[in-house]
Design a protein around this motif. Structure first.
Motif, PDB file in Angstrom:
ATOM      1  N   GLU A   5      40.498  30.645  27.754  1.00 28.66           N
ATOM      2  CA  GLU A   5      40.188  29.681  28.804  1.00 28.66           C
ATOM      3  C   GLU A   5      39.165  30.219  29.794  1.00 28.66           C
ATOM      4  O   GLU A   5      38.435  29.460  30.427  1.00 28.66           O
ATOM      5  CB  GLU A   5      41.474  29.300  29.563  1.00 28.66           C
ATOM      6  N   ILE A   6      39.107  31.545  29.964  1.00 26.98           N
ATOM      7  CA  ILE A   6      38.183  32.129  30.928  1.00 26.98           C
ATOM      8  C   ILE A   6      36.743  31.975  30.436  1.00 26.98           C
ATOM      9  O   ILE A   6      36.487  31.938  29.234  1.00 26.98           O
ATOM     10  CB  ILE A   6      38.504  33.619  31.200  1.00 26.98           C
ATOM     11  N   SER A   7      35.778  31.887  31.377  1.00 29.41           N
ATOM     12  CA  SER A   7      34.376  31.710  31.007  1.00 29.41           C
ATOM     13  C   SER A   7      33.492  32.693  31.758  1.00 29.41           C
ATOM     14  O   SER A   7      33.621  32.871  32.969  1.00 29.41           O
ATOM     15  CB  SER A   7      33.914  30.279  31.312  1.00 29.41           C
ATOM     16  N   ALA A   8      32.577  33.305  31.023  1.00 31.94           N
ATOM     17  CA  ALA A   8      31.676  34.312  31.586  1.00 31.94           C
ATOM     18  C   ALA A   8      30.739  33.733  32.644  1.00 31.94           C
ATOM     19  O   ALA A   8      30.305  34.451  33.550  1.00 31.94           O
ATOM     20  CB  ALA A   8      30.857  34.947  30.462  1.00 31.94           C
TER      21      ALA A   8
ATOM     22  N   LYS B 238      32.264  32.730  24.549  1.00 29.14           N
ATOM     23  CA  LYS B 238      31.269  32.357  25.565  1.00 29.14           C
ATOM     24  C   LYS B 238      30.644  33.643  26.107  1.00 29.14           C
ATOM     25  O   LYS B 238      31.347  34.488  26.661  1.00 29.14           O
ATOM     26  CB  LYS B 238      31.928  31.547  26.680  1.00 29.14           C
ATOM     27  N   THR B 239      29.333  33.784  25.931  1.00 28.01           N
ATOM     28  CA  THR B 239      28.661  35.036  26.284  1.00 28.01           C
ATOM     29  C   THR B 239      27.552  34.787  27.288  1.00 28.01           C
ATOM     30  O   THR B 239      26.652  33.970  27.053  1.00 28.01           O
ATOM     31  CB  THR B 239      28.083  35.713  25.034  1.00 28.01           C
ATOM     32  N   LEU B 240      27.619  35.502  28.396  1.00 30.92           N
ATOM     33  CA  LEU B 240      26.589  35.460  29.436  1.00 30.92           C
ATOM     34  C   LEU B 240      25.811  36.765  29.389  1.00 30.92           C
ATOM     35  O   LEU B 240      26.389  37.850  29.509  1.00 30.92           O
ATOM     36  CB  LEU B 240      27.249  35.293  30.809  1.00 30.92           C
ATOM     37  N   GLY B 241      24.505  36.673  29.197  1.00 30.74           N
ATOM     38  CA  GLY B 241      23.642  37.856  29.196  1.00 30.74           C
ATOM     39  C   GLY B 241      22.637  37.760  30.330  1.00 30.74           C
ATOM     40  O   GLY B 241      21.948  36.749  30.474  1.00 30.74           O
TER      41      GLY B 241
END
Length: 260
Positions: free
Chosen positions: A143-146, A15-18
């Motif tokens: 389990e962690i999410s950006a 999961k990638t947040l940009g």
């Protein structure tokens, strides 16, 4: 997700947040030296490192290693390797490692992911417009999410223009062997933006929901001339000059938002 999926082994979804933050200033010629000093202080590698450390805490990740660099005359980069869960058996290299990564650091990197930031100061060659684009990427597995870092970062930068993309790639498997391509509900990045920020920004989505790709552009409704007009000393300004400054900043914001 409303019901936690029982997985077979590790959650392999990435999961990638940009996020691109655009801070735009109107800088008079006599203030350019002071502005350069201001940018180097505000966007220094040390300050950005502190921000990224807090991001790691927000998404409940542990920092494995830190690499940071200031550039001349302006700009900085920081990279944090992160892991989910207990990392007490790993040492954090606070002074950076100069590119020499020990095997257990490499394992930590592959085990989870990273947080990076790069700054890009630039200016108009024939005008007074200066900007700093700060690019931040938070990439996680497990389990962690950006996405949970978004509101904190918006609050830190409070930029005039923000563009955000969030993508989910790969798959993991449940205990029956079925592939899982998504482990939490999302229809838009706006679902995760606090209401207090929504009130201050015009927001526009461009989503490919079936591809698990989400994109949102944000533009600040109201500008504060005190933040836009960079002055070395306090002075009385003419109303016409303030109007010109705000109009110039708004046009720059509009150009960025409408970029193709």
């Amino acid at each position: 997700m409303s019901k936690k999926i029982k997985l077979h082994g590790f959650n392999n979804l990435t999961k990638t947040l940009g996020i691109n933050f655009y801070d735009i200033y109107y800088v008079e010629e006599r203030c350019q030296e002071a502005y350069t000093h201001y940018v180097n202080e505000k966007y220094s590698a040390d300050k950005l490192t502190d921000i990224l450390k807090t991001v790691a805490k927000k998404i409940e990740a542990n920092v494995i290693n830190i690499a940071k660099q200031d550039y001349e005359p302006q700009g900085a980069s920081v990279n944090l390797l992160i892991a989910e869960g207990d990392s007490s058996d790993l040492s954090i290299d606070e002074s950076c490692n100069g590119g020499v990564i020990q095997p257990h650091y490499l394992l930590g990197h592959l085990d989870k992911s990273h947080i990076t930031v790069h700054t890009y100061p630039e200016s108009h060659p024939h005008g007074h417009l200066y900007s700093v684009r700060t690019d931040i990427e938070v990439s996680t597995c497990g389990e962690i999410s950006a996405i949970h870092a978004l509101n904190y970062l918006m609050g830190i930068f409070r930029s005039q223009v923000i563009s955000v993309d969030y993508r989910i790639r790969g798959f993991t498997r449940d205990t029956h062997g079925h592939k899982c391509y998504l482990d939490h509900k999302i229809n838009s990045i706006q679902d995760f933006v606090e209401e207090s920020y929504k009130q201050h920004y015009h927001m526009k989505d461009s989503n490919l929901i079936n591809e698990h790709l989400f994109y949102t552009k944000m533009m600040l409704h109201k500008l504060d001339v005190e933040k836009c007009l960079f002055l070395k000393d306090k002075e009385i300004r003419e109303e016409e000059k303030e109007r010109h400054v705000l109009d110039s900043i708004r046009q720059e914001m509009q150009d960025i938002i409408e970029a193709r």
